[in-house]
Design a protein around this motif. Sequence first.
Motif, PDB file in Angstrom:
ATOM      1  N   SER A  13       1.028  -0.820   0.050  1.00 15.91           N
ATOM      2  CA  SER A  13       0.146   0.051   0.241  1.00 15.91           C
ATOM      3  C   SER A  13       1.188   1.160  -0.403  1.00 15.91           C
ATOM      4  N   ARG A  21      -7.432   6.379   0.830  1.00 10.64           N
ATOM      5  CA  ARG A  21      -7.948   5.571   1.731  1.00 10.64           C
ATOM      6  C   ARG A  21      -8.723   6.144   2.704  1.00 10.64           C
ATOM      7  N   GLN A  29      -9.527  -5.456   4.536  1.00 11.16           N
ATOM      8  CA  GLN A  29      -8.686  -7.155   4.446  1.00 11.16           C
ATOM      9  C   GLN A  29      -8.719  -6.970   3.305  1.00 11.16           C
ATOM     10  N   THR A  32      -5.592 -11.643  -0.800  1.00 10.54           N
ATOM     11  CA  THR A  32      -4.939 -12.429  -1.471  1.00 10.54           C
ATOM     12  C   THR A  32      -3.386 -12.600  -1.175  1.00 10.54           C
ATOM     13  N   ILE A  67       4.912 -10.441  -3.643  1.00  7.15           N
ATOM     14  CA  ILE A  67       4.005  -9.051  -2.954  1.00  7.15           C
ATOM     15  C   ILE A  67       3.648  -8.527  -4.461  1.00  7.15           C
ATOM     16  N   THR A  71      -2.646  -1.007  -9.704  1.00  6.83           N
ATOM     17  CA  THR A  71      -1.741   0.004  -9.589  1.00  6.83           C
ATOM     18  C   THR A  71      -1.780   0.866  -9.032  1.00  6.83           C
ATOM     19  N   SER A  73       0.243   1.239  -6.746  1.00  7.52           N
ATOM     20  CA  SER A  73       1.495   1.810  -5.449  1.00  7.52           C
ATOM     21  C   SER A  73       2.630   0.844  -6.962  1.00  7.52           C
ATOM     22  N   GLY A  95       0.110  -9.892  -9.563  1.00  8.99           N
ATOM     23  CA  GLY A  95      -1.521  -9.206  -8.958  1.00  8.99           C
ATOM     24  C   GLY A  95      -2.607  -8.158 -10.272  1.00  8.99           C
ATOM     25  N   PRO A  96      -3.422  -7.240 -10.235  1.00  6.25           N
ATOM     26  CA  PRO A  96      -3.877  -6.951 -11.628  1.00  6.25           C
ATOM     27  C   PRO A  96      -2.407  -6.454 -11.832  1.00  6.25           C
ATOM     28  N   ARG A 170     -15.289 -16.284  -8.463  1.00  2.05           N
ATOM     29  CA  ARG A 170     -15.122 -15.327  -9.548  1.00  2.05           C
ATOM     30  C   ARG A 170     -14.943 -14.794 -10.978  1.00  2.05           C
ATOM     31  N   VAL A 181     -12.020  -6.682 -14.940  1.00  2.00           N
ATOM     32  CA  VAL A 181     -11.785  -7.572 -14.803  1.00  2.00           C
ATOM     33  C   VAL A 181     -11.769  -7.939 -15.729  1.00  2.00           C
ATOM     34  N   ASN A 365      -5.577   6.133  -8.669  1.00  3.60           N
ATOM     35  CA  ASN A 365      -6.424   5.941  -7.434  1.00  3.60           C
ATOM     36  C   ASN A 365      -7.382   6.520  -7.661  1.00  3.60           C
ATOM     37  N   ARG A 367      -9.410   8.780  -7.088  1.00  5.35           N
ATOM     38  CA  ARG A 367     -10.317   9.470  -6.015  1.00  5.35           C
ATOM     39  C   ARG A 367      -9.161  10.652  -5.864  1.00  5.35           C
TER      40      ARG A 367
HETATM   41  C1  B12 Z   1     -11.809  -6.861  -3.114  1.00 11.41           C
HETATM   42  C2  B12 Z   1     -10.925  -5.520  -3.806  1.00 11.41           C
HETATM   43  C3  B12 Z   1     -11.245  -4.696  -2.677  1.00 11.41           C
HETATM   44  C4  B12 Z   1     -10.951  -3.808  -1.450  1.00 11.41           C
HETATM   45  C5  B12 Z   1      -9.584  -5.114  -0.533  1.00 11.41           C
HETATM   46  C6  B12 Z   1      -9.078  -4.662  -1.342  1.00 11.41           C
HETATM   47  C7  B12 Z   1      -8.198  -6.507  -2.480  1.00 11.41           C
HETATM   48  N1  B12 Z   1      -7.916  -6.550  -3.256  1.00 11.41           N
HETATM   49  O1  B12 Z   1      -8.780  -7.335  -1.418  1.00 11.41           O
HETATM   50  C8  B12 Z   1     -11.035  -2.649  -1.966  1.00 11.41           C
HETATM   51  C9  B12 Z   1     -12.761  -2.473  -1.542  1.00 11.41           C
HETATM   52  C10 B12 Z   1     -10.154  -2.417   0.107  1.00 11.41           C
HETATM   53  C11 B12 Z   1     -10.160  -2.319  -2.958  1.00 11.41           C
HETATM   54  C12 B12 Z   1      -9.793  -1.601  -3.076  1.00 11.41           C
HETATM   55  C13 B12 Z   1      -9.604  -0.748  -4.472  1.00 11.41           C
HETATM   56  N2  B12 Z   1      -9.256  -1.016  -5.408  1.00 11.41           N
HETATM   57 CO1  B12 Z   1      -9.977  -3.063  -5.229  1.00 11.41          CO
HETATM   58  N3  B12 Z   1     -11.044  -4.789  -5.438  1.00 11.41           N
HETATM   59  C14 B12 Z   1     -11.535  -6.005  -4.545  1.00 11.41           C
HETATM   60  C15 B12 Z   1     -11.766  -6.689  -5.577  1.00 11.41           C
HETATM   61  C16 B12 Z   1     -13.268  -6.585  -6.471  1.00 11.41           C
HETATM   62  C17 B12 Z   1     -11.738  -8.760  -5.113  1.00 11.41           C
HETATM   63  C18 B12 Z   1     -10.233  -9.167  -5.488  1.00 11.41           C
HETATM   64  C19 B12 Z   1      -9.725  -9.822  -4.447  1.00 11.41           C
HETATM   65  O2  B12 Z   1      -9.567 -10.205  -3.041  1.00 11.41           O
HETATM   66  N4  B12 Z   1      -9.706 -11.121  -5.202  1.00 11.41           N
HETATM   67  C20 B12 Z   1      -9.167 -12.536  -4.861  1.00 11.41           C
HETATM   68  C21 B12 Z   1      -7.640 -12.643  -4.629  1.00 11.41           C
HETATM   69  C22 B12 Z   1      -7.488 -14.082  -4.182  1.00 11.41           C
HETATM   70  O3  B12 Z   1      -7.281 -12.079  -6.429  1.00 11.41           O
HETATM   71  P1  B12 Z   1      -6.414 -11.633  -6.905  1.00 11.41           P
HETATM   72  O4  B12 Z   1      -5.412 -10.257  -5.704  1.00 11.41           O
HETATM   73  O5  B12 Z   1      -6.260 -11.651  -7.729  1.00 11.41           O
HETATM   74  O6  B12 Z   1      -5.139 -12.700  -6.850  1.00 11.41           O
HETATM   75  C23 B12 Z   1      -4.847 -13.395  -7.826  1.00 11.41           C
HETATM   76  C24 B12 Z   1      -3.882 -13.282  -8.626  1.00 11.41           C
HETATM   77  O7  B12 Z   1      -3.947 -12.509  -9.159  1.00 11.41           O
HETATM   78  C25 B12 Z   1      -2.587 -13.655  -8.159  1.00 11.41           C
HETATM   79  N5  B12 Z   1      -1.759 -12.855  -7.481  1.00 11.41           N
HETATM   80  C26 B12 Z   1      -1.985 -11.467  -7.056  1.00 11.41           C
HETATM   81  N6  B12 Z   1      -1.068 -11.219  -6.564  1.00 11.41           N
HETATM   82  C27 B12 Z   1      -0.153 -11.719  -6.363  1.00 11.41           C
HETATM   83  C28 B12 Z   1       1.201 -11.890  -5.772  1.00 11.41           C
HETATM   84  C29 B12 Z   1       2.416 -12.244  -5.907  1.00 11.41           C
HETATM   85  C30 B12 Z   1       3.429 -12.746  -5.198  1.00 11.41           C
HETATM   86  C31 B12 Z   1       1.572 -13.999  -7.112  1.00 11.41           C
HETATM   87  C32 B12 Z   1       2.101 -15.253  -6.775  1.00 11.41           C
HETATM   88  C33 B12 Z   1       0.517 -14.041  -7.573  1.00 11.41           C
HETATM   89  C34 B12 Z   1      -0.596 -12.943  -7.312  1.00 11.41           C
HETATM   90  O8  B12 Z   1      -3.001 -14.970  -7.413  1.00 11.41           O
HETATM   91  C35 B12 Z   1      -4.110 -14.580  -6.916  1.00 11.41           C
HETATM   92  C36 B12 Z   1      -4.949 -15.707  -7.132  1.00 11.41           C
HETATM   93  O9  B12 Z   1      -5.203 -16.710  -8.160  1.00 11.41           O
HETATM   94  C37 B12 Z   1     -10.967  -6.217  -7.207  1.00 11.41           C
HETATM   95  C38 B12 Z   1     -11.460  -7.455  -8.626  1.00 11.41           C
HETATM   96  C39 B12 Z   1     -11.374  -8.719  -8.571  1.00 11.41           C
HETATM   97  N7  B12 Z   1     -11.784  -9.858  -9.193  1.00 11.41           N
HETATM   98  O10 B12 Z   1      -9.516  -8.853  -8.978  1.00 11.41           O
HETATM   99  C40 B12 Z   1     -10.936  -5.318  -7.241  1.00 11.41           C
HETATM  100  C41 B12 Z   1      -9.401  -4.913  -7.675  1.00 11.41           C
HETATM  101  C42 B12 Z   1      -8.071  -5.523  -7.851  1.00 11.41           C
HETATM  102  N8  B12 Z   1      -9.188  -4.015  -7.086  1.00 11.41           N
HETATM  103  C43 B12 Z   1      -8.823  -2.530  -7.486  1.00 11.41           C
HETATM  104  C44 B12 Z   1      -9.049  -1.299  -7.634  1.00 11.41           C
HETATM  105  C45 B12 Z   1      -9.113  -0.324  -8.686  1.00 11.41           C
HETATM  106  C46 B12 Z   1      -8.861  -0.307  -6.432  1.00 11.41           C
HETATM  107  C47 B12 Z   1      -8.693   0.766  -6.018  1.00 11.41           C
HETATM  108  C48 B12 Z   1      -7.407   1.199  -6.804  1.00 11.41           C
HETATM  109  C49 B12 Z   1      -9.832   1.140  -5.825  1.00 11.41           C
HETATM  110  C50 B12 Z   1      -9.762   2.706  -4.912  1.00 11.41           C
HETATM  111  N9  B12 Z   1      -9.957   4.145  -6.048  1.00 11.41           N
HETATM  112  O11 B12 Z   1      -9.773   3.356  -3.774  1.00 11.41           O
HETATM  113  C51 B12 Z   1      -8.094   0.426  -4.358  1.00 11.41           C
HETATM  114  C52 B12 Z   1      -6.633  -0.271  -4.085  1.00 11.41           C
HETATM  115  C53 B12 Z   1      -6.267  -0.594  -2.646  1.00 11.41           C
HETATM  116  C54 B12 Z   1      -5.009  -0.927  -2.498  1.00 11.41           C
HETATM  117  N10 B12 Z   1      -4.748  -1.166  -1.240  1.00 11.41           N
HETATM  118  O12 B12 Z   1      -4.405  -0.267  -3.297  1.00 11.41           O
HETATM  119  C55 B12 Z   1      -8.999  -2.743  -9.693  1.00 11.41           C
HETATM  120  C56 B12 Z   1      -7.448  -3.209  -9.947  1.00 11.41           C
HETATM  121  C57 B12 Z   1      -7.430  -2.292 -11.290  1.00 11.41           C
HETATM  122  C58 B12 Z   1      -5.932  -2.933 -10.957  1.00 11.41           C
HETATM  123  N11 B12 Z   1      -5.171  -2.292 -12.245  1.00 11.41           N
HETATM  124  O13 B12 Z   1      -4.506  -2.344  -9.976  1.00 11.41           O
HETATM  125  C59 B12 Z   1     -10.165  -4.599  -9.171  1.00 11.41           C
HETATM  126  C60 B12 Z   1      -9.285  -5.141 -10.649  1.00 11.41           C
HETATM  127  C61 B12 Z   1     -11.252  -4.564  -9.644  1.00 11.41           C
HETATM  128  C62 B12 Z   1     -11.764  -3.566 -11.221  1.00 11.41           C
HETATM  129  N12 B12 Z   1     -12.972  -3.815 -11.531  1.00 11.41           N
HETATM  130  O14 B12 Z   1     -10.820  -3.093 -12.151  1.00 11.41           O
HETATM  131  N13 B12 Z   1     -10.096  -3.397  -3.515  1.00 11.41           N
END
Ligand code: B12
Length: 465
Positions: A13, A21, A29, A32, A67, A71, A73, A95-96, A170, A181, A365, A367
Motif C-alpha cells: 500500500s 483511503r 482487508q 490475496t 508482493i 496499479t 502502488s 496481481g492486477p 470469481r 476484471v 487512484n 479519488r
Molecule cells: C476486494 C477488492 C478490493 C477491496 C480489498 C482490497 C483487495 N484487493 O482485496 C478494497 C475495497 C479495499 C479495494 C480497494 C481498491 N481496489 Co479493489 N478490488 C477488489 C476485488 C473486487 C477483489 C480482489 C480479490 O480479493 N480477489 C481475490 C484474490 C485471491 O485474487 P487476486 O488478488 O487477483 O490474486 C490472484 C492473482 O492476481 C494472483 N496474485 C495476486 N497477487 C499476487 C502476488 C504474487 C506474488 C503471486 C504469486 C500471485 C499473485 O494470485 C491470486 C490467485 O489467483 C477486485 C476485483 C478482482 N476480481 O480482482 C478489485 C480490484 C483489484 N480493485 C481495483 C481497484 C482499482 C482498487 C482501488 C484502487 C480503488 C480505489 N479507487 O480506491 C483500491 C486500491 C486499494 C489498494 N490497497 O491498493 C481494480 C484493480 C485495477 C488495477 N489495475 O490495479 C480491481 C481489479 C477492480 C476492477 N474492476 O478493475 N479493492
Amino acid sequence: MPAQRTLLLITASSPAIRRVRRSRVLNFQQITMPYLAAFVPPKWKVIHIDEEVSPIDITIAVDLVGITFHTPSAFHVYDLAAQFRKRGIPVALGGPHVTLMPEEAQAHADVIFVGEAELQWPQFLRDFEIGRHMHRYCSTAVPALNAVPMARKELYHRRDFTGGRLFATRGCPHACDFCAVAVMYQRKVRARPVAAVAAEYASFPGKVVIFWDDNLASDREYAKALFQSIAPYRKWWSSQVTIQAGKDAEFLEWAAKSGCKQLFIGLESISQQSMNGVRKGFNRVEEYVRVIEHIHEHGIAVQAGIVFGFDQDTESIFIETLDFLESAGVQNATFNILTPYPGTPLYQRLERGRRILTRDWSKYNGREDVVFQPRHMSPETLLEGYRYANQRFYSGTSLYRRLIRSPVGLWWTLPLNLAYALALRSARQDAAADRGELLVRCASRRSSLESVSAINASKTRSTRG
Ligand code: B12
C-alpha cells in the motif's frame, strides 16, 4: 535436513493509496496474501506484512519476497523490490497490475505471475526449492476453483471491522470497457463448491462477513444454493452484484433470509448514454428506482458504486446524481473518478484519442487525481464535482433525505454515514493542509455547480417548452 526457508509476503500500500483511503471508515482487508500463503508447503516459514498496518523492515532476513499490488502502488512496489534485490533477495510480483502490464513489471522482479496463480504459484515454489525457477509464470487456462484452500486467518492483520472475508466466485460475464476484471479473468465465471464456501463462512468468529466477489449473482442458481447453506449460521453479510440481481425476487428473498444486510451495486451513472458508451448498457437507468425499492422491500440496504467522467457526462451530472441518490433513498455510496487502468479497452480508447494526461500510476487512484482529458469538462471540474458529490452525500441534509426515505437498517446505516461524514471531514482537512489551502474552495464550488445545474435545468425546460 535442509534449513527452513522464510517467505515474506507483502500486501503493498503506497503512500498515495494510503492518502486516498484515509476517508474510508472501513479499510477492508485484502485476501490475496493470506490466501496465497495457504498454498505454501508447511516446510516454509511465512511472514505477511500488510503495509496498511505496519511498515516494511527492508533489512529483514528472508529467502524470498512475494508482493501483491494494484496499479496506484506500482512505482512504490518497484522501489521496494529494488531494495530487496539489492540485498540479493529474489522478488516475485503478481496481481492486477502485473497481469495487465507484464513487460513493465518484469523489469523490476526476478519472477512475475501473469493472471491467476492457483496452479503456477505452487509450481514456482517447487522450482525455486530446486534452484530452477522461470522468470515468468502465466496462467494459460483459468483455474477451476473446486479444491482451493481457505485463506490463513492468522495472517490477517487489519482491523477492518468485519468478522470475515472470503470469495465464493470469481469473474464476471460482462465486458464493461473500464473494468480490469473482464481482461484479467477473460469473462470466465467460476465458483467454489457451496459446501467449501459455507465451511469457510462458518469458520469466522465474527458476525459480519464480506464476500469479495466480482458479482456474486453471476450464477443466480449457485447463489441461491449458497444462501440456503449459509443461512443457519445467522451471520450478516454483504457483497457486490449487478443490477440484475435486484430484479430477481427469489434471489433477494434468499439473500435476506441468509443475513444479507447490504448489496453493493455498480450503478455507475444515471446517464443511459454514459452506460451505453462504456458497454454497460444492461444498466437500464429507468429501472434504477424500482430496483432499489425492490431491494429495500427485502430489508437490504443499497451501496451504490458511482463513477464520474464518462464521455457523455456534462457538469450537471454531479447535482443530478446526488438528487437521484437522495430521492431513491440510497443508504451508502462509493464515488469514483473514471480511471483508465492500463490494459483495459478504456485505456486503449483514450490513448488512441491522445487523452491520457499522465502515466504516473500513483495518480491512478480514482479519488484524488484525474488522469485523462474528459470530453465535456475540464479535469479540474471533474475533480471538484467528485469532491462536491462526497461532501453533499455525507452532509446532514442529504443524510436526512436519504435515510428518512428508506430507513432500512437505520440502526447501522446511520452510524456508518456519520462515521463517514467525520472521516471525510478530517481527510479533507488533512488534504487541504497538504495543499496549503483553506476549506472554503469546496463551498464556493458547490454554489457554482448549483448555478450550472440551474442553468442546465432552465435550458432543458426551454427546449422542452
Ligand atoms: C476486494 C477488492 C478490493 C477491496 C480489498 C482490497 C483487495 N484487493 O482485496 C478494497 C475495497 C479495499 C479495494 C480497494 C481498491 N481496489 Co479493489 N478490488 C477488489 C476485488 C473486487 C477483489 C480482489 C480479490 O480479493 N480477489 C481475490 C484474490 C485471491 O485474487 P487476486 O488478488 O487477483 O490474486 C490472484 C492473482 O492476481 C494472483 N496474485 C495476486 N497477487 C499476487 C502476488 C504474487 C506474488 C503471486 C504469486 C500471485 C499473485 O494470485 C491470486 C490467485 O489467483 C477486485 C476485483 C478482482 N476480481 O480482482 C478489485 C480490484 C483489484 N480493485 C481495483 C481497484 C482499482 C482498487 C482501488 C484502487 C480503488 C480505489 N479507487 O480506491 C483500491 C486500491 C486499494 C489498494 N490497497 O491498493 C481494480 C484493480 C485495477 C488495477 N489495475 O490495479 C480491481 C481489479 C477492480 C476492477 N474492476 O478493475 N479493492
